[in-house]
Write a protein that holds these residues in place. Structure first.
Motif, PDB file in Angstrom:
ATOM      1  N   SER A  11      90.856  -6.374  61.381  1.00 42.60           N
ATOM      2  CA  SER A  11      90.012  -5.494  60.560  1.00 42.60           C
ATOM      3  C   SER A  11      88.979  -6.320  59.789  1.00 42.60           C
ATOM      4  O   SER A  11      87.820  -5.912  59.651  1.00 42.60           O
TER       5      SER A  11
ATOM      6  N   VAL B  15     104.102   2.977  65.590  1.00 45.17           N
ATOM      7  CA  VAL B  15     102.644   3.075  65.739  1.00 45.17           C
ATOM      8  C   VAL B  15     102.202   2.290  66.977  1.00 45.17           C
ATOM      9  O   VAL B  15     101.360   2.747  67.761  1.00 45.17           O
ATOM     10  N   GLN B  16     102.835   1.135  67.194  1.00 41.57           N
ATOM     11  CA  GLN B  16     102.465   0.307  68.347  1.00 41.57           C
ATOM     12  C   GLN B  16     102.776   1.048  69.657  1.00 41.57           C
ATOM     13  O   GLN B  16     101.969   1.027  70.593  1.00 41.57           O
ATOM     14  N   LEU B  39      94.846   6.280  68.796  1.00 42.82           N
ATOM     15  CA  LEU B  39      94.882   5.019  68.048  1.00 42.82           C
ATOM     16  C   LEU B  39      94.524   3.868  68.991  1.00 42.82           C
ATOM     17  O   LEU B  39      95.042   3.775  70.098  1.00 42.82           O
ATOM     18  N   TRP B  41      94.137   0.218  67.730  1.00 38.56           N
ATOM     19  CA  TRP B  41      94.912  -0.968  67.327  1.00 38.56           C
ATOM     20  C   TRP B  41      95.271  -0.825  65.850  1.00 38.56           C
ATOM     21  O   TRP B  41      94.787   0.075  65.168  1.00 38.56           O
ATOM     22  N   GLN B  42      96.142  -1.702  65.361  1.00 40.31           N
ATOM     23  CA  GLN B  42      96.553  -1.697  63.955  1.00 40.31           C
ATOM     24  C   GLN B  42      96.646  -3.123  63.459  1.00 40.31           C
ATOM     25  O   GLN B  42      96.924  -4.050  64.236  1.00 40.31           O
ATOM     26  N   ASP B  43      96.407  -3.329  62.172  1.00 42.42           N
ATOM     27  CA  ASP B  43      96.761  -4.611  61.566  1.00 42.42           C
ATOM     28  C   ASP B  43      97.284  -4.336  60.167  1.00 42.42           C
ATOM     29  O   ASP B  43      97.533  -3.192  59.804  1.00 42.42           O
ATOM     30  N   CYS B  46      94.500  -2.077  58.253  1.00 44.04           N
ATOM     31  CA  CYS B  46      93.807  -0.935  58.855  1.00 44.04           C
ATOM     32  C   CYS B  46      94.456  -0.454  60.150  1.00 44.04           C
ATOM     33  O   CYS B  46      95.258  -1.158  60.764  1.00 44.04           O
ATOM     34  N   ILE B  47      94.069   0.792  60.533  1.00 43.74           N
ATOM     35  CA  ILE B  47      94.398   1.343  61.845  1.00 43.74           C
ATOM     36  C   ILE B  47      93.087   1.867  62.432  1.00 43.74           C
ATOM     37  O   ILE B  47      92.340   2.569  61.725  1.00 43.74           O
ATOM     38  N   ARG B  61      94.775   1.506  55.621  1.00 42.76           N
ATOM     39  CA  ARG B  61      96.156   2.012  55.504  1.00 42.76           C
ATOM     40  C   ARG B  61      96.386   2.652  54.136  1.00 42.76           C
ATOM     41  O   ARG B  61      97.139   3.595  54.009  1.00 42.76           O
TER      42      ARG B  61
END
Lengths: 71, 71, 71, 71, 71, 71
Positions: A11, B15-16, B39, B41-43, B46-47, B61
Motif C-alpha cells: 500500500s 481474506v487471503q 478483492l 490484495w491485502q497488506d 490496506c485492502i 483497514r
C-alpha cells in the motif's frame, strides 16, 4: 520518504508510485468528504495532496477511508 | 503478501482465501458506505478492491466495519 | 483460536463461551448498525457472525460498540 | 481483574470502586447512545454492564465517550 | 498523576496547570457534545470533569476533539 | 517541542515551519468542524491553535482530518 515508515508495504509502495506518476486521485475521508488532486508526498502520519488551485492539504492518515487513482 | 503482517490470523487467512477464490464481496465502511467488487490484495494497512468497471480502490483497514463474501 | 491473542482476558473468554454455547447475539457497531446471529469464531482483529440465512459476516473488532448475548 | 491491565491508573481504580459499590451509571458511547445500569466487571478491552432487566451488555472500551456514576 | 503517563508533554503539563488553576473549561467530544466544568484530574486514559451541579464525568481521552480553558 | 515525538517526519517538520511562519491555518476535524487561526505549538498528542479573539484551543491530534495553511 522518512524514518520509521514501512516502505515495503504494497500500500505504501502503491501510494509512492501514484505520487511519482502524478496521477489524479480522490481521497475519501471518514468524515464523508472527498479531496481531489495530485498527491505530493507521504509519511507515517500524513499524505500531502495539492488541489487544482495549487493549495496543499495535509491529510492525517487516521482520517482516510479509501483512495482512488485515475490514469 | 508482506512483511510484519500476521498471516496466521484466521481473519487474514480468510481474506487471503477470498482473494484467491476471486469471490464477490461487500465491504461496509465506518462511513456507512458499501464497496462491492473483487478483492485484489491485502497488506497490514490496506485492502485493494476492484469494482465492476475495473477501477481499483485502496481501502484503509481502519475504515472497515465488516466484510461479506458471496459464493 | 490464534497466536498473539490474549485469551486470558475475561472479555475474550466470554466471547469464546458465547461461541461454544452458540447463543444468539446482537453486535452493535459504531456505525449504529446491529448485526444479529450466531458467533462462529474470533481472532485478534475480527469476529465472524452467521446470520439466519447462514451468510457469514467478518466483523472488524474496531467497529464494535457492544455485544449482547441471549440465553 | 485481569493480566496486562494497568490497575494503578486512577481511571481504572475509579471504575473498580464503582463496580464494588454497585453504583448506577450512565455510559455515553461514541455512537451517541447512553447505556444505563450497574457495572459488573472490566478488563483491558471491555466493560460489562447489567441493565434493569438483568441483561448484560459487553461494551468495547473503544466505543466509550464518558461515564457518569450516581450515588 | 500516574505511572506510564508522559507528564513531560506540553499538552499534559498544560492540562495539569488548568487543573491546578481550577479554570473553567469546555471539552468538545468527537460526538459533537460539549462538556463544561472544572477539570479534577487526568491519567493516561481519562480526564475527570466536575459540572456545575458537582457531578463528575469520567471522559475517555479517545473521545476528545479539543479543550478550551477560560481565565 | 517534546521528548518521544518524531520531529524528523516531514509532516511534523511542516507543522513546525507553519508555527514558525505564523501562517493562518484551517484545521478540519473528524467532527466536520473547522478551526481557524494561528498554530502556537505541537506535541505528540495535541496541537495548540489561537483564534482571532486570542483564545487558545488545545486540539487532540486524534480528532484531526486535515490541515490547510495559507500564505
Amino acid at each position: 520518504m522518512t524514518s520509521g515508515f514501512d516502505t515495503n508495504l504494497p500500500s505504501v509502495r502503491q501510494v509512492q508510485s501514484i505520487i511519482k506518476a502524478q496521477k489524479r486521485v480522490e481521497l475519501k475521508l471518514l468524515t464523508g468528504e472527498v479531496l481531489s488532486g495530485i498527491l505530493r508526498w507521504q509519511d507515517q502520519n500524513c499524505i500531502a495532496i495539492i488541489d487544482d488551485s495549487n493549495q496543499q492539504t495535509l491529510v492525517w492518515r487516521q482520517s482516510i477511508a479509501y483512495l482512488k487513482a485515475f490514469d
